[in-house]
Every structure is written in structure tokens, then in C-alpha cells.
Scaffold this motif. Sequence first.
Motif, PDB file in Angstrom:
ATOM      1  N   LEU A   1       0.844  -1.205   0.000  1.00 24.38           N
ATOM      2  CA  LEU A   1       0.000   0.000   0.000  1.00 24.38           C
ATOM      3  C   LEU A   1       0.876   1.250   0.000  1.00 24.38           C
ATOM      4  CD1 LEU A   1      -2.753  -1.164   2.513  1.00 24.38           C
ATOM      5  CD2 LEU A   1      -3.177  -0.397   0.169  1.00 24.38           C
TER       6      LEU A   1
ATOM      7  N   ARG B   1       2.026   2.225  -3.189  1.00 22.16           N
ATOM      8  CA  ARG B   1       0.949   2.840  -3.989  1.00 22.16           C
ATOM      9  C   ARG B   1       0.498   4.185  -3.402  1.00 22.16           C
ATOM     10  NH1 ARG B   1       1.090  -2.384  -4.686  1.00 22.16           N
ATOM     11  NH2 ARG B   1       0.305  -3.394  -6.576  1.00 22.16           N
TER      12      ARG B   1
ATOM     13  N   SER C   1      -9.864   5.087  -2.950  1.00 27.09           N
ATOM     14  CA  SER C   1      -8.494   4.849  -3.425  1.00 27.09           C
ATOM     15  C   SER C   1      -7.871   3.672  -2.689  1.00 27.09           C
ATOM     16  CB  SER C   1      -7.598   6.073  -3.194  1.00 27.09           C
ATOM     17  OG  SER C   1      -8.141   7.185  -3.803  1.00 27.09           O
TER      18      SER C   1
ATOM     19  N   ALA D   1      -6.645   0.173  -4.372  1.00 32.12           N
ATOM     20  CA  ALA D   1      -5.267  -0.304  -4.215  1.00 32.12           C
ATOM     21  C   ALA D   1      -5.240  -1.731  -3.670  1.00 32.12           C
ATOM     22  CB  ALA D   1      -4.497   0.640  -3.293  1.00 32.12           C
TER      23      ALA D   1
ATOM     24  N   ASN E   1      -6.075  -4.160  -6.394  1.00 33.51           N
ATOM     25  CA  ASN E   1      -4.914  -4.283  -7.258  1.00 33.51           C
ATOM     26  C   ASN E   1      -3.857  -5.209  -6.643  1.00 33.51           C
ATOM     27  OD1 ASN E   1      -2.116  -2.563  -7.987  1.00 33.51           O
ATOM     28  ND2 ASN E   1      -3.467  -3.128  -9.703  1.00 33.51           N
TER      29      ASN E   1
END
Length: 354
Positions: A310, A313, A341, A345, A348
Motif C-alpha cells: 500500500l 501505492r 483509493s 489499491a 490491485n
Amino acid sequence: MSRFFSGKYRDLVPYVPGEQPKDLKYIKLNTNESPFPPSPRALELAAQAAKRLQLYSDPTCKVLTDKASEVFGVPADQILFTNGSDEALNFAFMAFCDQSRPAVFPDITYGFYSIFADLNGVPYTQIPLKEDFTIDVSDYIGVNATIFIANPNAPSGLNLSLDQIEVILKGNPDNVVVIDEAYVDFGGESAIALIPKYENLLVIQTFSKSRSMAGARLGFCAGGKALIGDLNAIKFSTNPYNVNAMTMAAGLGALEDEEYFRDNCRKILQNRAWTTEKLRELGFTVADSTTNFVLAKHDKLVGKQLYLDLKARGILVRHFDTPRLTDYVRVTIGSKEEMESFIAAVKNILEESV
Ligand code: PMP
């Protein structure tokens, strides 16, 4: 360490605050701050107070204390304002603990309790939380020590009912029970209502979370007149001007703007429900939090790695490298955009890990 450092502090391991990196603009979900700015009224009064900074701040915090008395329904001489609630906690360790009156708190709780105990040379015992991270109230009966309980607890996000708090208060009539309510405005029940019934109760709250004033450093304690008198003796023996004038004024503004505060709390609760649901859909285990953060773990992700992924990101969450918490990350509830967001993340990261 210099050769001049007092022997009594040589073994001290200081508190490590959540990281505040300056290298990138991160979405900060790691220190339980509010995503919202302070109330406009708080900013206005702080700016006015700035014009009088040549003067010492009021050591009695009179105007702020009188307002708090009105808002919280506690007589003014039963309230003491402090430089963040950390200072209130330290004062409580100084005032109500010593070699013959040790401290007791859960094994998983706010990390500063053990450090304040060490700083003040106070022996302490940590009582393990149950497997599900709840507190077993029966562990706290007749412990013959000053009790510190964060309610809701951190980082579990779970809370005790006022009935359970009363069981602890009744079970320890000769010891102070400190209830740290840093997160109470996000779904807990304040023990302030119990103050008239229990002379051994000290409640501590902060303006850092629900009132968006972490950087101003403002907290307070409320309790019986005698307990507050003891804490005042400590305050006036360490730093009589512990609350600076701008913070005092901002605190007053925050208390005058109840609606702004309630509105922000409501938004956090909505975002927390949304985040919890999304995390569960993604396979996370997330307990129902009563705070402005959630504690989450996933069978297929390692807590430390999730924190690092994280961070890569641009999103900061908190990972605690201790045996019982290592699988988890603690995620502060921010604005809706921030949480979107964060969830994007996480999706992802999960996709990349399969
Ligand atoms: N108690 C608990 C449980 C906390 O999590 C915190 C914030 N880290 C504090 C007290 C201290 O907050 P502050 O000093 O900002 O009021």
C-alpha cells in the motif's frame, strides 16, 4: 546516549509515532487523524488568539473549561485540560501509580501505556485480551492496581458497555480506573455519565480525532473533584501553561460548533460501514469497529507486506510488528475518496498476488 543521561531512563524505549513521511504526498490512513479540517469557528478563534501570543496562556483554561462543563455536563472543577490526552495519561501515571500501586492494562492496547509506566518507574501487568480481542471484565476485578482501559480499545476498535465499565469500577473501589475515550465519539458510550457515582473513575478524552485537532494538542480529563485536584498538583508542578493560547481558543471554537463535529462523525461512520463491507467482500476479516479505524486481515496476504504494498501505492496504513497483531493492518477511516483509493489499491494488490 550521553554519559550524563540519568540512570533511571537508560532502559527507556521511547514511543514510535506513526510515520509522517515528507517524501511523497500520501493518503494518510495510519495515525487515526480526521480527514476533515478543524471547524471554521476553531480556526477563527485561534487566529484571534494568535494576536495575543506575547502573553502567557491562562493556566486555569477558564473559558474553555466552563464551555466543556456545559457541553459534557460536568462541573468545571472536575475537568482538567492537557496538552493532548497523552499528557493527561502521563499525569495519571504520575499521580495514581508508584512502586506500591502498579498499573494494569490489556496486552493489546495503546502502546504508550507501557512507556508512561516505564518513564515513571511504575511496575505494570498486561492482561491478555481474549482470542477475539475483547476484554474479559472478570480479569479486572480486585486487581489491586491502577487500571488503564482504552474504551473503545485500540487497535481492536472494540468497546465495553457502560455496564461492563461499572463492574470494573465496583470491583476496584480502592484503585483509580482510567478510561481513555480517545475514540468514543465514533460509536462508544462515554463513562462521563458515571462520574457522579464513582470517586475512583477518571475519564480522558481528546480533541485529536473527532474534533480534527491532532496538531493542536488538546485533551482533557474528567473525574471526581479530588482526583482532578491531584492532577492539578502534578500539572502546576510540571507545566502550568500546558495548553497554549491558540489551542485553547481553537478548542473553544470546536466546542461551540457541535453541528460540524457531529456531521463529521456521521461521515466517518458512513465511510467506515462502506470500507468494512468492501473489505469483507474482498475476503478480509474485519471486526465491527466503534472507532475511526478498522483492524483487518486477509488469509492470502501478509500484514507487513500489505502495508508495504500500500505504501508503494501512496497509501499509508499502520502495521504492528507484534505476535498477536502481525497478520493485521490498522486502517484509519478517511474521506470517501480516500477510502475508494484505498479499496482500489487493495484490489490491485490482491490481483497481483494470485
Ligand atoms: N489514547 C489512545 C487510545 C490513542 O490512540 C491516542 C492517539 N494515538 C491517544 C490516547 C493520544 O492522543 P492525543 O495525545 O493526540 O490526544
